[in-house]
Motif scaffolding. Structure first.
Motif, mmCIF file in Angstrom:
data_model
loop_
_atom_site.group_PDB
_atom_site.id
_atom_site.type_symbol
_atom_site.label_atom_id
_atom_site.label_comp_id
_atom_site.label_asym_id
_atom_site.label_seq_id
_atom_site.Cartn_x
_atom_site.Cartn_y
_atom_site.Cartn_z
ATOM 1 N N LEU A 107 8.913 1.037 -14.576
ATOM 2 C CA LEU A 107 8.408 0.638 -13.136
ATOM 3 C C LEU A 107 9.400 0.064 -12.291
ATOM 4 C CD1 LEU A 107 4.999 -0.936 -13.952
ATOM 5 C CD2 LEU A 107 5.230 1.197 -12.790
ATOM 6 N N THR A 108 10.543 -0.511 -12.923
ATOM 7 C CA THR A 108 11.468 -0.989 -12.120
ATOM 8 C C THR A 108 12.151 -0.150 -11.385
ATOM 9 O OG1 THR A 108 11.969 -2.787 -13.797
ATOM 10 C CG2 THR A 108 13.640 -2.362 -12.332
ATOM 11 N N ARG A 109 12.320 1.264 -11.871
ATOM 12 C CA ARG A 109 13.175 2.290 -11.055
ATOM 13 C C ARG A 109 12.154 2.347 -9.681
ATOM 14 N NH1 ARG A 109 15.916 6.637 -14.788
ATOM 15 N NH2 ARG A 109 16.456 4.999 -16.325
ATOM 16 N N PHE A 110 10.809 2.381 -9.734
ATOM 17 C CA PHE A 110 10.078 2.732 -8.759
ATOM 18 C C PHE A 110 10.217 1.419 -7.657
ATOM 19 C CE2 PHE A 110 8.144 5.635 -11.895
ATOM 20 C CZ PHE A 110 7.978 6.643 -11.073
ATOM 21 N N ASP A 111 10.261 0.284 -8.299
ATOM 22 C CA ASP A 111 10.440 -0.843 -7.393
ATOM 23 C C ASP A 111 11.744 -0.794 -6.620
ATOM 24 O OD1 ASP A 111 8.130 -1.907 -9.052
ATOM 25 O OD2 ASP A 111 9.193 -3.380 -10.130
ATOM 26 N N ARG A 112 12.706 -0.526 -7.285
ATOM 27 C CA ARG A 112 13.919 -0.386 -6.424
ATOM 28 C C ARG A 112 14.000 0.613 -5.447
ATOM 29 N NH1 ARG A 112 17.809 -0.461 -11.843
ATOM 30 N NH2 ARG A 112 17.658 -2.873 -12.127
ATOM 31 N N ALA A 113 12.895 1.601 -5.671
ATOM 32 C CA ALA A 113 12.897 2.754 -4.411
ATOM 33 C C ALA A 113 11.777 2.382 -3.311
ATOM 34 C CB ALA A 113 12.370 3.860 -5.150
ATOM 35 N N GLY A 114 11.232 1.117 -3.463
ATOM 36 C CA GLY A 114 10.340 0.736 -2.799
ATOM 37 C C GLY A 114 9.121 1.005 -2.923
ATOM 38 N N TYR A 118 0.700 -1.216 -0.224
ATOM 39 C CA TYR A 118 0.245 -0.076 -0.166
ATOM 40 C C TYR A 118 0.798 1.449 -0.051
ATOM 41 C CZ TYR A 118 -4.656 2.276 0.591
ATOM 42 O OH TYR A 118 -5.609 3.215 0.347
ATOM 43 N N ASP A 119 2.024 0.923 -0.034
ATOM 44 C CA ASP A 119 3.044 2.482 -0.160
ATOM 45 C C ASP A 119 3.406 2.483 -1.752
ATOM 46 O OD1 ASP A 119 3.562 3.937 1.844
ATOM 47 O OD2 ASP A 119 5.390 2.976 2.441
ATOM 48 N N GLY A 120 2.751 1.347 -2.467
ATOM 49 C CA GLY A 120 3.306 1.201 -3.869
ATOM 50 C C GLY A 120 2.776 2.569 -4.677
ATOM 51 N N LEU A 121 3.408 2.885 -5.811
ATOM 52 C CA LEU A 121 3.218 3.757 -6.752
ATOM 53 C C LEU A 121 1.518 3.816 -7.060
ATOM 54 C CD1 LEU A 121 3.928 6.289 -8.372
ATOM 55 C CD2 LEU A 121 4.351 4.568 -10.464
ATOM 56 N N ILE A 122 0.933 2.935 -7.288
ATOM 57 C CA ILE A 122 -0.536 3.079 -7.890
ATOM 58 C C ILE A 122 -1.186 3.418 -6.807
ATOM 59 C CG2 ILE A 122 -1.192 0.521 -7.360
ATOM 60 C CD1 ILE A 122 -2.672 0.512 -10.082
ATOM 61 N N TYR A 123 -1.189 3.137 -5.335
ATOM 62 C CA TYR A 123 -1.771 3.411 -4.317
ATOM 63 C C TYR A 123 -1.515 4.914 -3.780
ATOM 64 C CZ TYR A 123 -2.499 -1.596 -4.552
ATOM 65 O OH TYR A 123 -2.658 -3.011 -4.809
ATOM 66 N N ARG A 124 -0.156 5.393 -4.264
ATOM 67 C CA ARG A 124 -0.087 6.857 -3.864
ATOM 68 C C ARG A 124 -0.818 7.526 -4.776
ATOM 69 N NH1 ARG A 124 5.211 7.862 -1.111
ATOM 70 N NH2 ARG A 124 6.091 6.133 -0.145
ATOM 71 N N LEU A 125 -0.970 7.116 -6.055
ATOM 72 C CA LEU A 125 -1.759 7.935 -6.869
ATOM 73 C C LEU A 125 -3.329 8.039 -6.702
ATOM 74 C CD1 LEU A 125 0.532 7.330 -10.002
ATOM 75 C CD2 LEU A 125 0.191 9.390 -8.674
ATOM 76 N N ALA A 126 -3.603 6.510 -6.256
ATOM 77 C CA ALA A 126 -5.049 6.465 -6.059
ATOM 78 C C ALA A 126 -5.385 5.564 -4.956
ATOM 79 C CB ALA A 126 -5.592 5.662 -7.348
ATOM 80 N N PRO A 127 -5.317 6.157 -3.630
ATOM 81 C CA PRO A 127 -5.480 5.329 -2.628
ATOM 82 C C PRO A 127 -6.624 4.421 -2.282
ATOM 83 C CG PRO A 127 -5.024 7.521 -1.768
ATOM 84 C CD PRO A 127 -5.271 7.393 -3.439
#
Length: 324
Positions: A304-311, A226-235
């Motif tokens: 997306l891999t870049r966001f993955d590496r950032a957690g 739930y800290d992922g990119l998609i949930y940050r943009l759309a909780p």
């Protein structure tokens, strides 16, 4: 419906952070809230369906509770191999096939279950939320419970009666609930593959893992991040109400620490098709709803891999072990 306190710290104080109905499976038009505990930060669905009524919110044949034909599993396995390999260069020349292959593009992650046994790990593998055992989310047929019989003894925990019947037909022991597992049973590896977010008390499951792992055993937990990119943009981009908890990496670490477990590895990851599916369900901006071809999907995957590496990956996998 029932209102509950925080499963981690017991606090009844929380704030609402999202509100949504079931846009993915269309089982209801009721709205549900995601709240965050003001004491420890755990996020969970509250109020939520009681255990006796949650079944009606699962679509018929939900996920891997349903049996899938051998042909469908073979087609999926071949499509995944082609979509993520060099043959995609040729398949990509055919628009229809290219779009179908795009749905199978995903990051390359080694299976931690096979890694454990390949590195000398021993003991029965217990899969909690194993479905029919024929296929597993993300890992496919090779990462399903029945496939692991090639390398170790296996057992499962599965709430769906029909799935347990199918497993029994395969000679695999499976229980309906972790409370039904005999107290003297210990396991070399316990996996919860996108099942922890569905349970009514994560603390109960972490405690079970602590008590039932062999001395050098491992637990593998995979859940949405739930800290992922998609949930940050759309909780509110969540499977409500069947997802009862909405974990971040720190939550997994907190539960593990409280229950005498240590996090040996934790990584996040994403795949492009999740954004498209969310947009098509109305959970994400419509501009993402256009189906990609295989090359567009692979390009998106590399971003997306870049966001993955950032957690910030939309899913996470944690490998846990007992505190020595």
């Amino acid at each position: 419906m029932e209102s509950v306190a925080c499963d981690f710290c017991g606090s009844t104080e929380s704030v609402q952070i999202a509100r949504q109905t079931d846009l993915l499976h269309r089982t209801t038009d009721e709205f549900f809230d995601i709240v965050q505990c003001t004491s420890c930060g755990l996020q969970y669905t509250n109020p939520r369906p009681e255990s006796a009524e949650i079944g009606r919110y699962y679509a018929k044949g939900y996920s891997f509770h349903a049996a899938r034909s051998k042909l469908r599993r073979v087609i999926a396995a071949v499509s995944e191999r082609v979509a993520n390999g060099p043959l995609a260069a040729f398949a990509g020349l055919l628009p229809g096939i290219s779009r179908r292959l795009a749905m199978h593009v995903k990051p390359s992650i080694t299976d931690p279950v096979r890694d454990y046994y390949a590195s000398g790990g021993v003991g029965t593998m217990l899969d909690i939320g194993c479905g029919t055992g024929a296929s597993a989310h993300f890992w496919g047929e090779r990462g399903a419970l029945l496939a692991y019989r090639q390398i170790t003894e296996v057992a499962g925990v599965e709430v769906a009666d029909r799935a347990r019947e199918l497993l029994a037909g395969e000679g695999v022991e499976a229980w309906r609930d972790i409370g039904d597992v005999p107290r003297d049973r210990r396991f070399g590896l316990i996996r919860m593959n996108w099942s922890l977010e569905h349970v009514y008390s994560p603390l109960r499951y972490f405690s079970f893992i602590r008590d039932r792992l062999e001395t050098n055993g491992r637990a593998v937990i995979t859940v949405p991040n739930y800290d992922g990119l998609i949930y940050r943009l759309a909780p509110d981009c969540v499977e409500l109400p069947i997802h009862l908890y909405h974990f971040r990496p720190c939550d997994i670490e907190n539960f593990a620490d409280r229950c005498g477990l240590r996090v040996l590895e934790l990584r996040t990851f994403s795949y492009s098709q999740m954004f498209i599916a969310a947009a098509q369900a109305g959970l994400f901006p419509g501009s993402f709803s256009k189906q990609l071809n295989v090359w567009q999907a692979r390009t998106f995957q590399s971003v997306l891999t870049r966001f993955d590496r950032a957690g910030w990956g939309n899913d996470m996998i944690a490998v846990l072990g007992p505190v020595r």
